[in-house]
Design a protein around this motif. Structure first.
Motif, PDB file in Angstrom:
ATOM      1  N   SER A 186     -13.255   2.661 -12.278  1.00 20.37           N
ATOM      2  CA  SER A 186     -11.830   2.338 -12.317  1.00 20.37           C
ATOM      3  C   SER A 186     -11.564   1.204 -11.322  1.00 20.37           C
ATOM      4  N   PRO A 187     -10.640   0.298 -11.630  1.00 23.91           N
ATOM      5  CA  PRO A 187     -10.372  -0.826 -10.721  1.00 23.91           C
ATOM      6  C   PRO A 187      -9.974  -0.361  -9.324  1.00 23.91           C
ATOM      7  N   ARG A 188      -9.194   0.715  -9.242  1.00 23.29           N
ATOM      8  CA  ARG A 188      -8.750   1.186  -7.932  1.00 23.29           C
ATOM      9  C   ARG A 188      -9.937   1.661  -7.095  1.00 23.29           C
ATOM     10  N   SER A 189     -10.827   2.442  -7.701  1.00 27.05           N
ATOM     11  CA  SER A 189     -11.959   2.944  -6.942  1.00 27.05           C
ATOM     12  C   SER A 189     -12.922   1.817  -6.578  1.00 27.05           C
ATOM     13  N   LEU A 224     -15.477   9.284   3.909  1.00 27.93           N
ATOM     14  CA  LEU A 224     -14.605   8.406   3.129  1.00 27.93           C
ATOM     15  C   LEU A 224     -15.403   7.417   2.295  1.00 27.93           C
ATOM     16  N   VAL A 225     -16.418   6.836   2.903  1.00 21.98           N
ATOM     17  CA  VAL A 225     -17.235   5.857   2.188  1.00 21.98           C
ATOM     18  C   VAL A 225     -18.017   6.538   1.067  1.00 21.98           C
ATOM     19  N   THR A 226     -18.575   7.710   1.333  1.00 24.09           N
ATOM     20  CA  THR A 226     -19.315   8.441   0.303  1.00 24.09           C
ATOM     21  C   THR A 226     -18.405   8.764  -0.875  1.00 24.09           C
ATOM     22  N   ASP A 227     -17.175   9.205  -0.580  1.00 23.67           N
ATOM     23  CA  ASP A 227     -16.209   9.494  -1.640  1.00 23.67           C
ATOM     24  C   ASP A 227     -15.844   8.224  -2.409  1.00 23.67           C
ATOM     25  N   VAL A 268     -17.666   5.529  -2.803  1.00 23.51           N
ATOM     26  CA  VAL A 268     -18.803   5.106  -3.617  1.00 23.51           C
ATOM     27  C   VAL A 268     -18.875   5.963  -4.878  1.00 23.51           C
ATOM     28  N   ALA A 269     -18.662   7.265  -4.720  1.00 23.37           N
ATOM     29  CA  ALA A 269     -18.678   8.147  -5.893  1.00 23.37           C
ATOM     30  C   ALA A 269     -17.549   7.783  -6.850  1.00 23.37           C
ATOM     31  N   SER A 291     -14.961  -1.850  -2.148  1.00 26.62           N
ATOM     32  CA  SER A 291     -14.916  -3.172  -1.537  1.00 26.62           C
ATOM     33  C   SER A 291     -14.267  -3.104  -0.166  1.00 26.62           C
ATOM     34  N   PHE A 292     -13.177  -2.352  -0.042  1.00 20.18           N
ATOM     35  CA  PHE A 292     -12.498  -2.209   1.243  1.00 20.18           C
ATOM     36  C   PHE A 292     -13.443  -1.594   2.272  1.00 20.18           C
ATOM     37  N   CYS A 293     -14.109  -0.502   1.907  1.00 16.16           N
ATOM     38  CA  CYS A 293     -15.030   0.145   2.844  1.00 16.16           C
ATOM     39  C   CYS A 293     -16.171  -0.791   3.222  1.00 16.16           C
ATOM     40  N   TRP A 294     -16.677  -1.516   2.244  1.00 11.15           N
ATOM     41  CA  TRP A 294     -17.781  -2.431   2.502  1.00 11.15           C
ATOM     42  C   TRP A 294     -17.367  -3.518   3.490  1.00 11.15           C
ATOM     43  N   ASN A 295     -16.168  -4.059   3.317  1.00 14.40           N
ATOM     44  CA  ASN A 295     -15.732  -5.169   4.153  1.00 14.40           C
ATOM     45  C   ASN A 295     -15.167  -4.741   5.492  1.00 14.40           C
ATOM     46  N   SER A 296     -14.792  -3.483   5.672  1.00 16.51           N
ATOM     47  CA  SER A 296     -14.107  -3.087   6.897  1.00 16.51           C
ATOM     48  C   SER A 296     -14.993  -2.406   7.914  1.00 16.51           C
TER      49      SER A 296
END
Length: 181
Positions: A148-151, A136-139, A141-142, A156-161
């Motif tokens: 895009s703002p969503r990606s 999930l994190v690799t996807d 990051v890609a 950010s979500f993956c980084w913080n969670s």
């Protein structure tokens, strides 16, 4: 959870061929104690013994060391497991018994005490769960590289969670990546 079935902690002192466990309630009452082999039959007996208490958590010393083989089997059976650092259980053994003598019984008791008394023990996750998180994190990051703002928010979500995933796969987020949508 119902009030008549409290959460119990099952402290485990693992070895290569056997484990010693102690079952303890939140008020530190010992309600069970046993030793099992780590072969298939012994493991199944241990699970049967533990399932007397439907709301339980395993506190295992050395989840990434000597207890890894048992921990991975517990996780495969969807059992909740927390890691008890060896230094923490050794300190608890000193305070609980008044001396530092090691026996399997006192170790299991100390591990159960740590599981009951110490908040914030790290829950152990299976390697499969870590692999899914890594993917999930690799996807994410890609996707973030597409700007895009969503990606970017996903990164950010993956980084913080997830500190585990962050250490292994996440790049440092850029300040503009962490902006809200």
């Amino acid at each position: 959870m119902s009030m008549n079935q409290p959460v119990v902690v099952i402290g485990m002192d693992p070895h290569k061929r056997s484990v010693t466990i102690e079952v303890m309630t939140g008020d530190e009452t010992v309600i069970g104690h046993a030793r099992f082999t780590t072969d298939t039959d012994g493991y199944q007996q241990m699970l049967g013994f533990a399932r007397q208490w439907p709301h339980h958590t395993w506190a295992v010393e050395g989840c990434e060391g000597i207890g890894r083989h048992v921990t991975q089997r517990l996780l495969a059976d969807h059992e909740p497991v927390v890691d008890v650092p060896a230094k923490l259980s050794a300190r608890m053994r000193m305070f609980a018994t008044g001396q530092g003598r090691k026996t399997d019984d006192t170790d299991a008791h100390s591990i159960a005490l740590v599981g009951v008394r110490i908040a914030g023990l790290h829950p152990v996750v299976s390697n499969a769960q870590l692999e899914v998180l890594r993917l999930l994190v690799t996807d994410a990051v890609a996707s973030a590289r597409n700007t895009s703002p969503r990606s970017a928010n996903c990164t950010s979500f993956c980084w913080n969670s997830s500190p585990v995933a962050r250490r292994r796969t996440c790049p440092q987020p850029k300040p503009d990546d962490c902006s809200p949508p």
